[in-house]
Structure formats: C-alpha cells, structure tokens
Design a protein around this motif. Structure first.
Motif, mmCIF file in Angstrom:
data_model
loop_
_atom_site.group_PDB
_atom_site.id
_atom_site.type_symbol
_atom_site.label_atom_id
_atom_site.label_comp_id
_atom_site.label_asym_id
_atom_site.label_seq_id
_atom_site.Cartn_x
_atom_site.Cartn_y
_atom_site.Cartn_z
ATOM 1 N N GLN A 350 0.224 19.794 -17.664
ATOM 2 C CA GLN A 350 -0.203 20.603 -18.811
ATOM 3 C C GLN A 350 -1.052 19.764 -19.751
ATOM 4 O OE1 GLN A 350 2.375 23.071 -21.124
ATOM 5 N NE2 GLN A 350 3.535 23.818 -19.368
ATOM 6 N N GLY A 389 6.997 23.114 -21.361
ATOM 7 C CA GLY A 389 5.918 23.441 -22.286
ATOM 8 C C GLY A 389 5.738 22.338 -23.316
ATOM 9 N N THR A 433 9.314 28.484 -23.155
ATOM 10 C CA THR A 433 7.952 28.408 -23.670
ATOM 11 C C THR A 433 7.991 28.218 -25.183
ATOM 12 O OG1 THR A 433 7.208 29.914 -21.929
ATOM 13 C CG2 THR A 433 5.726 29.572 -23.802
ATOM 14 N N THR A 439 11.228 29.110 -29.546
ATOM 15 C CA THR A 439 10.952 29.127 -28.107
ATOM 16 C C THR A 439 11.246 30.511 -27.549
ATOM 17 O OG1 THR A 439 13.207 28.366 -27.612
ATOM 18 C CG2 THR A 439 11.485 26.681 -27.773
ATOM 19 N N CYS A 482 4.860 34.413 -22.770
ATOM 20 C CA CYS A 482 4.176 33.440 -23.621
ATOM 21 C C CYS A 482 3.881 34.089 -24.970
ATOM 22 C CB CYS A 482 2.892 32.921 -22.975
ATOM 23 S SG CYS A 482 1.760 34.204 -22.459
ATOM 24 N N CYS A 538 -1.525 32.716 -22.788
ATOM 25 C CA CYS A 538 -0.724 31.811 -21.972
ATOM 26 C C CYS A 538 -1.524 30.569 -21.609
ATOM 27 C CB CYS A 538 -0.247 32.511 -20.706
ATOM 28 S SG CYS A 538 0.695 34.029 -21.021
ATOM 29 N N GLN A 539 -0.827 29.430 -21.587
ATOM 30 C CA GLN A 539 -1.498 28.172 -21.260
ATOM 31 C C GLN A 539 -1.671 28.001 -19.758
ATOM 32 O OE1 GLN A 539 0.373 24.807 -23.083
ATOM 33 N NE2 GLN A 539 -1.286 23.392 -22.595
#
Length: 544
Positions: A350, A389, A433, A439, A482, A538-539
């Motif tokens: 990530q 995350g 997340t 979270t 997310c 969303c990542q």
C-alpha cells in the motif's frame, strides 16, 4: 464787485510760497487723476486753472523779507493712464482642481491610517480550493493581512466545524493546513483571534468562510456482453455520466485530477492515464509485456504503483509479482522495488497516504517501507502476514503480525501497540479499513459448525465504541468497505445471492452482479445503492 464768498480762502496757518506751490501741484495731480478715471483714454496735458493762474497769492508778512527765487511752474504735468490689471493664468482652474484632489487623497489616506490604527489588522486576501479540500489531505487556507502580524499561536485559531490542522504563520500570511480531507457540502469558518500587528496596536479577529462542493464518486460496472464502463455520479445516483469504456477494465484508481485505468487485452495489460472526465488519454510504459494488478496512486507524490508479472513466465525466467512505481506524467522509466539489491516479489502493498512512501510485505513475510521521494533505502519493520490499511494524516499502519495479533504501527519511529477491541466486541475482523475518526471492520458471524451465518460492517470510533452499519444474511457476501476521504461516508460492496452470482473470467475475477451501498457514517443512514464496484474512495480493489 466781489463778495466775501468770492475771495480766496485764507489759510488758518500762514504758508510759504514753496508750501503753496506744493499744495497747488498736489491739487492739479488729483484733478488730472480724476479726469483720467472718468474717461480713460490717451494721456492728456492738464493746464492749471485760469483763475488760479491770475489770482494773486497772499503773501504773509514774513515772506516779504525772503526773496522768492523759484518762479511759478508753468510746465504741464503728464499723467499716464493706469495699467490694466493682469489676467489670471489659464491653468488656474486646473491647479485649483488638482490641489483639491490631492487634499482629498491626503485626507482619505489619513483617515484609512487612523482606521487601521484603531481597528487592528484586516484580511485583504483569502486563498482556498474547496474542491481539492474534500479529495486530499494537506489542503490549505491562506489568509493575507493588511500588515505584518505578531506571532500567531495555534490556540488562537478555530475551525468550525472542527477539523484537525497545522499552522504556518509569518509576516502578513497565516496558513492553515488541514491534515485530513474536509466534509463535502459543508460551510467552514476559520477564525484567528487576537491578531495584532507586528508594531503593536489594537487586536482584531480575522475570519473567513468557504463552502465545500458536494461529492462525486467513480464506480466500475462490468458487462460480460458489452463494454465495461467507468462512470461518475453524485451521491444520489441520479446524475451518472460515463467517462471511459473498454472491452475489459480490470481495475482503476482516481486522484484529485486524474484517473488511472488498467485495461486487459490478449497481449497483456495496458495502463492508461486520463483526466477525470475521460479526456487527454495517454498510455504509460510498462516494464515489459505482461499483466498489471493491484494498482494504487499517490496523489501527493504524483505516482502510480502496481503489481507486475511478465506474460512469459516460468520457474526459471520472468518476473512475477514485482512492485513497480512510476510518475503519472510518464516522464520517467518504471522502477522495480528491490530489497538487498534484488527485485522483490511482493505479496501485498500500500501507498502511505499523503506521501510517496510504499509499505509492502514480500513472499518471505518481511514488512518493509521505502520512500520514493528520497534515497534512504528500504526500512525493515519486522514480519507480518497482511496490511489492513494506513491511516490518513497519522502515518499509522494497521498490520497483522505472524502470531495473529493486530497492531497499530507508527511508521515514523517503528513503535507499535495492539489494536483495541471494539465495545461491544464483535470478534475478529477479516478486514480493517481506517478512516479519520475510526475504522470500518468487516466481521463474519459463524454457526457452531463454522459455517458463515451472516456478515456485517461495523463502525468503530477512536474511543472503541462500535456501531453496525450494514448487515447481510448467509446468501449474500460483503466484498469490500471503504470510507470517503474525510470519513463522512462509507461505500460497502455487496455481492447478492452469491450462489447464483457467477464470477467473471477477468484477471481480477469478481461476481458479475455487485452493488455499492453508500452510507452516511455520522447518522448511519443508507443514502443509495448503486450498480457497480471499485469505488474511487477505496485505496485498493476488492479482494475475492
């Protein structure tokens, strides 16, 4: 015969002949001046009056003893006409007007100076980009005052509604940097209390307001019979607009200004960068002919990263699951991540938000960090099984260690602490997340035999209080959850009726029918359910 009235007036005081002559001459000049004033013309000769010329002058007794040596004046006196008065200059009016304007300007300047001295500092300019503020961390509001200011402390600054920030003030400028994105469709007011000029004087409160725009979201809709489409929509779902279509779209990510799309073709993958409206498309160079997956973007670093594998791959030749990063501009060559001088095969990775740093776990379980903006090299952070995350604005990662414990890892110094359980405790989360303020945890309920009986997305705030947001029964499956950049909304991807929802044949295989449910994280209310997945908030892409 003359009367007494006709006699010449005898002066009360005897005069000499010289005195009498001086008096006569003065009378003659006065008479001449009167005539000239009455009829101004060419100068004329003035003769003495006849009566005055023939009349005997009285001689006082004493005068007989003094011989008169000065004969009577018979020369005529010349008296010129008076000169005309000089005319006023032609530019007198201009000079008067100019003087009046300068006087007014002086008065206005003095007045403004007096106001400045009595009212304290004022704002002369405000710089802010509300659209960027809801997309990325680090947006700024810059206030410019009309004078240099004394030192400003963070305690003097307030933001309503509350948002975390840092302060940078010098001279006339006050910069407020928001460490997390702001909420959409919200009026923010920034105030600086007790601002004082550098030279002293009265204090003032500097205040400005701005309103952020409503959010848009990008979703991917796959169609096995037609082209796949990326579309943009508002949060009502009533204004969906297609921005890009292709035969097979494997994945995409969005920055504040661009889209990066992975397209799957027979000869391999293509990576295409475009504006958010789908225009100005250009293809990025890949390390070779192969396949791209797990694409992510670093808005702050201007980078795209992805997992790459060569098309021709064997046990002895080819690259498999190497981590590649390169500039979104395409001006540089792809860079393959190395550990110990060798290309590393990456299991999961990530980008660290608001930076150009990459956090990854290789196939040996080593957790490492490398910053693409420096030459510091790879930093080892121990062993881990997965990365859940990385929090925005805090440089804190949630990772699972080899023994199964989930920890919050500070990437700045390597310190860590166990992630606190929720209250109430919903059990072990399959995915976690982070978002600003808490979270999102995906939990699965199981029967005594271990068969899933239901799933839920639970919101857990920073204090550990847990609230279920979305729950599904045993026939449906939650694939991803997310949050929006500010943590205002959540996007939860659900595959309904999973038994009758076949997976497609893409490089990233997913159920053909998927829905994205948008939820207000503050109230818990569902806003809308949209067809599609892979929300731009969303990542990473959903996992199967």
């Amino acid at each position: 015969m003359s009367t007494d009235d006709e006699r010449p007036e005898v002066p009360a005081v005897p005069r000499t002949r010289a005195e009498m002559r001086a008096a006569r001459e003065a009378a003659e000049r006065e008479a001449a001046t009167a005539e000239v004033r009455a009829a101004p013309a060419a100068p004329e000769l003035v003769q003495p009056a006849a009566a005055e010329a023939s009349a005997p002058e009285p001689v006082p007794p004493a005068a007989a003893e003094v011989p008169d040596t000065a004969p009577p004046i018979t020369k005529p006196a010349f008296v010129p006409a008076p000169a005309p008065a000089p005319k006023a200059p032609r530019n007198r009016r201009f000079l008067l007007a100019l003087g009046a304007v300068l006087g007014i300007l002086v008065l206005v300047g003095a007045g403004l100076g007096a106001v400045s001295l009595t009212q304290g500092p004022r704002i002369t300019e405000v710089q802010v980009d509300p659209a960027e503020a809801i997309e990325t961390s680090g947006s700024r509001v810059i206030l410019t005052a009309n004078q240099s200011l004394a030192a400003i402390d963070e305690s003097q600054v307030t933001v309503e509604p509350s948002a975390p920030f840092t302060l940078d003030a010098a001279g006339r400028g006050i910069g407020i940097r928001f460490t997390v994105p702001l909420d959409d469709d919200t009026k923010y007011t920034v105030s600086v209390a007790d601002a004082v000029g550098a030279g002293g004087g009265p204090s003032a409160t500097l205040t400005t307001s701005f309103t952020t725009p409503a959010s848009n979201i990008f979703l991917l809709r796959r169609d096995v019979d037609k082209k796949d489409t990326i579309f943009r929509t508002d949060l009502t779902g009533e204004s969906a607009v297609p921005v890009f279509a292709a035969g097979k779209i494997n994945d995409f990510r969005a920055t504040s200004s661009q889209l990066v799309v992975s397209v799957e073709e027979d000869e391999g993958s293509k990576l295409i960068v475009m504006r958010r409206d789908g225009t100005d498309q250009r293809e990025l160079e890949l390390p070779g002919e192969g396949y791209v997956g797990a694409i992510q973007v670093s808005d702050r670093g201007g980078l795209v990263g992805y997992s790459y594998s060569d098309k021709e791959l064997s046990d002895t030749e080819g690259r498999a699951s190497v981590l590649v990063t390169q500039s979104l501009t395409g001006d540089d060559d792809p860079v393959i991540t190395e550990v110990g001088g060798e290309e590393a095969n990456i299991f999961v990775w990530q980008f660290v938000p608001d930076s150009a740093a990459v956090l990854f776990i290789d196939f040996d379980g080593a957790l490492s960090l490398v910053d693409r903006s420096s030459d510091a090299g790879v930093q080892s952070l121990g062993l881990a099984t997965t990365i859940q995350g990385v929090s925005r604005g805090t440089y804190t990662a949630i990772v699972e260690r080899l023994d199964g414990t989930v920890v919050e890892l500070d990437l700045t110094d390597g310190s860590e602490q166990p992630l606190a359980a929720s209250d109430p405790d919903y059990g072990t989360a399959t995915t976690i997340t982070p978002f600003p303020g808490g979270t999102l945890r995906h939990v699965v309920a199981r029967s005594e035999s271990g068969i899933p009986s239901g799933q839920a997305i639970v919101k857990v705030n920073d204090k550990g209080a847990a609230t279920p947001l979305v729950e599904v029964g045993p026939t449906d499956s939650i694939l991803q959850a997310c949050a929006s950049p500010s943590g205002q909304y959540a996007a939860v991807v659900i595959a309904p009726d999973l038994a009758d929802n076949p997976y497609d044949q893409m490089l990233l295989p997913l159920p053909e029918n998927m829905e994205t449910h948008l939820v207000d994280l503050r109230s818990g209310d569902e806003l809308v359910a949209l067809t599609g997945f892979d929300a731009s908030w969303c990542q990473t892409a959903p996992q199967f």
